[in-house]
Scaffold this motif. Sequence first.
Motif, PDB file in Angstrom:
ATOM      1  N   GLY A 494      14.565 -16.466  49.260  1.00 22.65           N
ATOM      2  CA  GLY A 494      13.244 -17.076  49.084  1.00 22.65           C
ATOM      3  C   GLY A 494      12.281 -16.143  48.374  1.00 22.65           C
ATOM      4  O   GLY A 494      12.622 -15.025  47.979  1.00 22.65           O
ATOM      5  N   SER A 495      11.044 -16.592  48.213  1.00 23.03           N
ATOM      6  CA  SER A 495      10.064 -15.838  47.430  1.00 23.03           C
ATOM      7  C   SER A 495       9.550 -14.607  48.161  1.00 23.03           C
ATOM      8  O   SER A 495       8.831 -13.801  47.573  1.00 23.03           O
ATOM      9  CB  SER A 495       8.886 -16.740  47.059  1.00 23.03           C
ATOM     10  N   SER A 496       9.903 -14.431  49.439  1.00 25.79           N
ATOM     11  CA  SER A 496       9.468 -13.214  50.129  1.00 25.79           C
ATOM     12  C   SER A 496      10.111 -11.976  49.524  1.00 25.79           C
ATOM     13  O   SER A 496       9.610 -10.870  49.720  1.00 25.79           O
ATOM     14  CB  SER A 496       9.770 -13.299  51.630  1.00 25.79           C
ATOM     15  N   VAL A 497      11.194 -12.128  48.769  1.00 26.76           N
ATOM     16  CA  VAL A 497      11.842 -10.946  48.182  1.00 26.76           C
ATOM     17  C   VAL A 497      11.253 -10.585  46.820  1.00 26.76           C
ATOM     18  O   VAL A 497      11.630  -9.555  46.243  1.00 26.76           O
ATOM     19  CB  VAL A 497      13.378 -11.139  48.036  1.00 26.76           C
ATOM     20  N   PHE A 498      10.312 -11.397  46.274  1.00 26.40           N
ATOM     21  CA  PHE A 498       9.766 -11.107  44.939  1.00 26.40           C
ATOM     22  C   PHE A 498       8.961  -9.790  44.971  1.00 26.40           C
ATOM     23  O   PHE A 498       7.965  -9.705  45.703  1.00 26.40           O
ATOM     24  CB  PHE A 498       8.806 -12.209  44.490  1.00 26.40           C
ATOM     25  N   PRO A 499       9.300  -8.773  44.165  1.00 26.49           N
ATOM     26  CA  PRO A 499       8.443  -7.579  44.070  1.00 26.49           C
ATOM     27  C   PRO A 499       7.123  -7.864  43.359  1.00 26.49           C
ATOM     28  O   PRO A 499       6.100  -7.250  43.659  1.00 26.49           O
ATOM     29  CB  PRO A 499       9.288  -6.590  43.265  1.00 26.49           C
ATOM     30  N   THR A 500       7.136  -8.779  42.373  1.00 30.86           N
ATOM     31  CA  THR A 500       5.923  -9.274  41.733  1.00 30.86           C
ATOM     32  C   THR A 500       6.039 -10.788  41.667  1.00 30.86           C
ATOM     33  O   THR A 500       7.145 -11.339  41.733  1.00 30.86           O
ATOM     34  CB  THR A 500       5.754  -8.720  40.301  1.00 30.86           C
ATOM     35  N   GLY A 501       4.909 -11.459  41.505  1.00 30.04           N
ATOM     36  CA  GLY A 501       4.948 -12.918  41.562  1.00 30.04           C
ATOM     37  C   GLY A 501       4.675 -13.626  40.264  1.00 30.04           C
ATOM     38  O   GLY A 501       4.794 -14.854  40.187  1.00 30.04           O
ATOM     39  N   THR A 507       9.371 -21.928  42.750  1.00 35.65           N
ATOM     40  CA  THR A 507      10.555 -22.558  43.356  1.00 35.65           C
ATOM     41  C   THR A 507      11.806 -22.443  42.487  1.00 35.65           C
ATOM     42  O   THR A 507      12.915 -22.296  43.023  1.00 35.65           O
ATOM     43  CB  THR A 507      10.258 -24.027  43.692  1.00 35.65           C
ATOM     44  N   LEU A 508      11.677 -22.492  41.158  1.00 32.62           N
ATOM     45  CA  LEU A 508      12.880 -22.350  40.332  1.00 32.62           C
ATOM     46  C   LEU A 508      13.491 -20.959  40.514  1.00 32.62           C
ATOM     47  O   LEU A 508      14.723 -20.826  40.585  1.00 32.62           O
ATOM     48  CB  LEU A 508      12.561 -22.603  38.852  1.00 32.62           C
ATOM     49  N   THR A 509      12.651 -19.929  40.617  1.00 29.45           N
ATOM     50  CA  THR A 509      13.177 -18.581  40.844  1.00 29.45           C
ATOM     51  C   THR A 509      13.782 -18.465  42.241  1.00 29.45           C
ATOM     52  O   THR A 509      14.803 -17.791  42.427  1.00 29.45           O
ATOM     53  CB  THR A 509      12.057 -17.543  40.640  1.00 29.45           C
ATOM     54  N   ILE A 510      13.177 -19.124  43.229  1.00 29.20           N
ATOM     55  CA  ILE A 510      13.770 -19.180  44.565  1.00 29.20           C
ATOM     56  C   ILE A 510      15.170 -19.784  44.488  1.00 29.20           C
ATOM     57  O   ILE A 510      16.129 -19.258  45.067  1.00 29.20           O
ATOM     58  CB  ILE A 510      12.885 -20.011  45.515  1.00 29.20           C
ATOM     59  N   ALA A 511      15.294 -20.879  43.761  1.00 27.85           N
ATOM     60  CA  ALA A 511      16.598 -21.558  43.644  1.00 27.85           C
ATOM     61  C   ALA A 511      17.606 -20.670  42.924  1.00 27.85           C
ATOM     62  O   ALA A 511      18.776 -20.577  43.330  1.00 27.85           O
ATOM     63  CB  ALA A 511      16.421 -22.886  42.925  1.00 27.85           C
ATOM     64  N   ALA A 512      17.174 -19.996  41.851  1.00 28.54           N
ATOM     65  CA  ALA A 512      18.094 -19.137  41.099  1.00 28.54           C
ATOM     66  C   ALA A 512      18.588 -17.980  41.971  1.00 28.54           C
ATOM     67  O   ALA A 512      19.784 -17.651  41.982  1.00 28.54           O
ATOM     68  CB  ALA A 512      17.387 -18.604  39.850  1.00 28.54           C
TER      69      ALA A 512
END
Length: 526
Positions: A494-501, A507-512
């Motif tokens: 999920g997006s909690s792992v994004f170092p930058t946003g 959501t597409l990056t979450i899915a990828a």
Amino acid sequence: MDRSPVSDADVCVVGAGPAGGIVAHRLAESGASVVVLEAGPRFDGDRREQLEQHIRPGLGGPWEMGGPRDAFSSSGDSFYPLNAARVKGVGGSTLHWQGMVMRLHERDFELDSRHGVGADWPIGYDDLRPYYAAAERELGVAGAADNPYAPPREEPHPLPAFRPSHSDSIFAAACERLGIDMHSVGNARNSEPYDGRSSCVGYGTCKPVCPSGAKYTAESHVEKAEAAGARVIDRARVRRLDHDETGERVVAAAYTTPDGETHRQEATQFVLACGGVENVRLLLLSDSDRYPDGLANSSGAVGRYFMDHLFAGAGGRLDRPTRQNHVGFNTSECHQFYDDAEPVNGLKLEFLNYAGPSPVIDALHADTWGDDLRDQLDESYGTHISMGALVEQLPREDNYVGLDRATTDDLGDPVPEIHWSVDEQTEAALSRANGIQTRVLDELGIEDRWTVGPDETGPAYHHMGTTRMGDDPDESVVDAECRAHDLDNLWISGSSVFPTGGAMNPTLTIAALSVRLAESLRAALG
């Protein structure tokens, strides 16, 4: 319903939104024994009745958001309206999302190296590129290759783009005169039948509910996971994760059901996929003698670097029909200013198709009746126009999700505390977005207008950064494969792992990342 644990599970996924649904489907399809624990219910009701709940005043929303179960605290300079942002239930927040999907740019993965701010990801755009393509196929993305500012792609979108709306055509001439490029935007909704779902029929109520099923929700991946053999247990509130004596492996997820029974779900591997707030809360609630500051938190980074996107907007009324609310989603955007460096915060412009009040809202606030009311509605409905923008917020350690141990939910567990402030640099980026929007509205000759800018802005409800990904275990929570540095069998999706946003809807990056995590986890299962 039997909500007892599954025996001999290979994988336990916590959360049934897009991150959990995709991971569960991919692993179950490969033959793994998968169980999904979801805190909220299944929303199996008639979607047209749920639509009615939305448009008729006094009936409440369709997704049971808020209440004692979802209590929270907000601190920091800016109030954070958490319960407007998330849905607990099978499908997660895709039940009420707008459905806009685009890839992050190359600069988002290397912001520190390029500009000396934020952080670098341990992976680059090229590493995620094939998984973006897979994610677009999974969600069913309608789009076109007309965006000159988009990162490189290797294949067309699965579905053709939607045609520009009527109000897009109003903006187009003004933007052309100003040298502002409009282009289509990717949408996770069907422009033609796809993956067993119908094409969009134009209800115009995408947020909060799509009665036709044209808009993607993670329910589809949960159903596919179940068809492949996974078991999904709803209303199972996971309250802590227990580890073994060595502290190197999670052994069970302890959960409570609506009848007050408690259970322990054991598994070989565990995946946290319950969002940027609840992922943190569960890790902090799982403290132990071995991990007194919370599970997977040797770095102290769990909960830190909370980010959201900020909204900037401007609009007004025209003396001609704009046909707002006939299309419930955006068909055009502008990414022309995304990669600029002054200010460095990324921003994207949106041309909205849902400006102005609905006839119901107008009627409820009117002082007239009969023909006079009808004339008033004719004059006010469909004559508004507006632009939006998402602005990037850089990661800051002092924006965080923690536990408010003085406040508990209906099970007696400490609630999440959101500590959130907007810094001056982000405010400068918001002002820049407002400035561009003002130029467009001036060109259209709009005098009766409004602006949402730095002083009145709010979040876009994209929770990011609280279990950040990185190579250094002293500064991050998970590695490049999204596996916790501290525990061999704990993964976070999920997006909690994004170092930058960045400034793109996440959501597409979450899915990828979820497709990629499932591949890594499948290899770990052997």
